[in-house]
Scaffold this active site. Structure first.
Site, PDB file in Angstrom:
ATOM      1  N   HIS A   1      32.625  42.569  30.955  1.00 36.11           N
ATOM      2  CA  HIS A   1      33.986  42.195  30.557  1.00 36.11           C
ATOM      3  C   HIS A   1      33.987  41.220  29.388  1.00 36.11           C
ATOM      4  O   HIS A   1      34.851  41.296  28.520  1.00 36.11           O
ATOM      5  CB  HIS A   1      34.728  41.579  31.744  1.00 36.11           C
ATOM      6  CG  HIS A   1      35.480  42.587  32.547  1.00 36.11           C
ATOM      7  ND1 HIS A   1      36.697  43.080  32.172  1.00 36.11           N
ATOM      8  CD2 HIS A   1      35.170  43.205  33.725  1.00 36.11           C
ATOM      9  CE1 HIS A   1      37.125  43.951  33.070  1.00 36.11           C
ATOM     10  NE2 HIS A   1      36.206  44.055  34.022  1.00 36.11           N
TER      11      HIS A   1
ATOM     12  N   GLU B   1      35.339  36.716  43.259  1.00 39.26           N
ATOM     13  CA  GLU B   1      36.489  37.589  43.035  1.00 39.26           C
ATOM     14  C   GLU B   1      36.176  38.984  43.576  1.00 39.26           C
ATOM     15  O   GLU B   1      36.897  39.514  44.426  1.00 39.26           O
ATOM     16  CB  GLU B   1      36.787  37.648  41.533  1.00 39.26           C
ATOM     17  CG  GLU B   1      37.896  38.616  41.162  1.00 39.26           C
ATOM     18  CD  GLU B   1      37.967  38.871  39.661  1.00 39.26           C
ATOM     19  OE1 GLU B   1      39.032  39.337  39.214  1.00 39.26           O
ATOM     20  OE2 GLU B   1      36.972  38.642  38.944  1.00 39.26           O
ATOM     21  N   HIS B   2      35.112  39.600  43.077  1.00 40.85           N
ATOM     22  CA  HIS B   2      34.662  40.910  43.555  1.00 40.85           C
ATOM     23  C   HIS B   2      33.349  40.730  44.317  1.00 40.85           C
ATOM     24  O   HIS B   2      32.440  40.043  43.840  1.00 40.85           O
ATOM     25  CB  HIS B   2      34.374  41.866  42.388  1.00 40.85           C
ATOM     26  CG  HIS B   2      35.529  42.105  41.479  1.00 40.85           C
ATOM     27  ND1 HIS B   2      36.501  43.056  41.725  1.00 40.85           N
ATOM     28  CD2 HIS B   2      35.868  41.538  40.293  1.00 40.85           C
ATOM     29  CE1 HIS B   2      37.386  43.056  40.740  1.00 40.85           C
ATOM     30  NE2 HIS B   2      37.020  42.148  39.856  1.00 40.85           N
TER      31      HIS B   2
ATOM     32  N   HIS C   1      71.512  13.714  62.600  1.00 41.17           N
ATOM     33  CA  HIS C   1      70.896  14.828  63.311  1.00 41.17           C
ATOM     34  C   HIS C   1      71.325  14.819  64.780  1.00 41.17           C
ATOM     35  O   HIS C   1      71.704  15.846  65.350  1.00 41.17           O
ATOM     36  CB  HIS C   1      69.360  14.728  63.249  1.00 41.17           C
ATOM     37  CG  HIS C   1      68.755  15.144  61.949  1.00 41.17           C
ATOM     38  ND1 HIS C   1      69.011  14.511  60.764  1.00 41.17           N
ATOM     39  CD2 HIS C   1      67.865  16.142  61.661  1.00 41.17           C
ATOM     40  CE1 HIS C   1      68.321  15.088  59.795  1.00 41.17           C
ATOM     41  NE2 HIS C   1      67.619  16.082  60.314  1.00 41.17           N
TER      42      HIS C   1
END
Length: 440
Positions: free
Chosen positions: A266, A334-335, A427
């Site tokens: 890549h 990631e992978h 409340h």
């Protein structure tokens, strides 16, 4: 020839081991300084800044404010210029991606009776506007368009736009436009890098502002997302590609070498390791790499050598299976590919990985293009807290509650006790006899 980095874990110091876990975007301080002025220019100058940066950074000299948005004619021309087999592959991939993400889509609303007469649940609605970032710096990525656009369309996001860097002729990669239209997105802007993140965050004369931006990018994009996190939701952390190929002793080392090159090619800022406890696999992989490089383009050889022969990649030889598991979980890739003839034997030992692809017939390339699960994944140890991009990234959840009259007294009693303990008088009043007066 460059030497592939080879690390034996039983010989590593603690510092060296920690260094193997670092990613290229671990320190973004230099990028942060540089993207600040880019962001400010887009915020103040709008389209003019996008045109200038498109010309200066991407070499898109013909780019003008009038051509920042892709026209319908450009979409039509893209289908004429892309080969039929590429269009067929895009349709095939999108079909699988859509089938996968349709199964992911949550029910619009669910309610459970928590106590008799008291109901609670969740309601899901799509985010109104999302920017989809598709990088182009080191190649064309119609697959990223497929992975970002399909779940967004399935989720029902009404306002979607793709941001991608222009080509030198002032256009957009044709296959990216084909993928966009087939996926169902017709708005594409010709801008990339930090300037695209800024345009999505602030909007310009041409670009519509978005509430969120998703998609992978360079350290420039990652730095811009971090700086603008208070203006636009930056989505999951998706930076330069990274992968671990785990190989046990049941597979050829040459196959492991073939697969470790997938993400390494890549770019030089990627990270890729072959992790194995088998010296045979490691040595066969080393011997096979030159032959695999001979079958790659010159640019991709250069990128993958920069990774595998550098500080963010190579071969990691461990002393045992357990040590391989520990390295993978420490790295949180990631992978992750479990390259084994019995991958399910290893799966239970892995807890920190965004994507796990199992067996010799499931290389990362199939996951990236064709299988269906999303390949836009968290990087830089993001897998420790994030999952893959999914339909859930494009919807927001509202909790829903409904208490009936019969169920109210018991609920009010317990809520009042805790409100009083915490010192919130309003409340407490809201569930006291004061309310009873109005209800009666």
């Amino acid at each position: 020839m460059s030497t592939v980095s080879f690390h034996e874990t039983n010989k590593l110091t603690a510092e060296h081991y920690a260094a193997l876990l670092k990613r290229s975007e671990a320190d973004l301080s230099d990028f942060t300084k540089k993207v600040g002025p880019i962001i400010e220019a887009v915020r103040t100058e709008g389209d003019a800044a996008l045109v200038r940066f498109g010309r200066d950074f991407d070499g898109a000299k013909p780019l003008t404010a009038e051509t920042l948005k892709v026209s319908e004619a450009e979409f039509d021309a893209a289908f004429d210029s892309v080969d039929a087999d590429v269009i067929e592959a895009i349709r095939y991939g999108i079909g699988n991606i859509r089938s996968f993400h349709e199964e992911q889509k949550p029910e619009p609303m669910w309610l459970k009776e928590i106590q008799p007469g008291a109901y609670a649940g969740d309601r899901y609605t799509p985010i109104k506007s999302v920017a989809l970032y598709v990088p182009r710096g080191k190649g064309a990525f119609p697959s990223v368009t497929m992975m970002t656009a399909v779940p967004a369309v399935v989720a029902g996001v009404p306002d979607l736009a793709i941001f991608t860097p222009p080509t030198e002729d002032g256009g957009v990669d044709a296959a990216t436009l084909v993928a966009a239209r087939i996926a169902g997105v017709e708005t594409v802007y010709k801008c990339g890098g930090a300037q695209a993140v800024a345009a999505a965050a602030y909007g310009t004369e041409t670009v519509k502002r978005a509430l969120k931006i998703v998609g992978p990018g360079s350290p420039w994009v990652v730095a811009a997302k971090r700086l603008l996190a208070g203006v636009i939701d930056p989505g999951l952390p998706a930076g330069p590609s990274e992968a671990i190929i785990f190989a046990d002793d049941t597979v050829p080392g040459g196959l492991a070498a073939l697969d470790v090159l997938i993400e390494a090619e890549h770019g030089p800022d990627s990270s890729a390791y072959l992790v194995t406890h088998s010296r045979r696999v490691a040595e066969e992989a080393l011997a096979a790499l030159p032959g695999h490089w001979a079958n790659m383009t010159e640019q991709r050889v250069a990128f993958s050598k920069a990774v595998l022969c550098g500080d963010n990649g190579g071969i990691v030889l461990t002393s045992s299976l357990e040590e391989s598991y520990r390295f993978i979980n420490d790295y949180a890739p990631e992978h992750l590919q479990l390259l084994s003839t019995a991958p399910f034997e290893h799966l239970g030992h892995i807890t920190e990985a965004a994507e796990i692809l199992m067996g010799p017939h499931t290389p990362v390339a199939i996951g990236n293009f064709a299988l269906g699960p999303n390949a836009v994944l968290p990087t830089s140890k993001g897998a420790s807290t994030y999952g893959p991009l999914s339909v859930h990234d494009f919807v927001k959840c509202s909790s829903v509650g409904y208490v009936t009259k019969p169920a109210y007294p018991t609920m009010a009693k317990h809520a009042g006790v805790l409100a009083r303990y915490e010192g919130f008088s309003s409340h407490e009043n809201a569930v006291s006899k004061i309310r009873d007066q109005y209800l009666d």
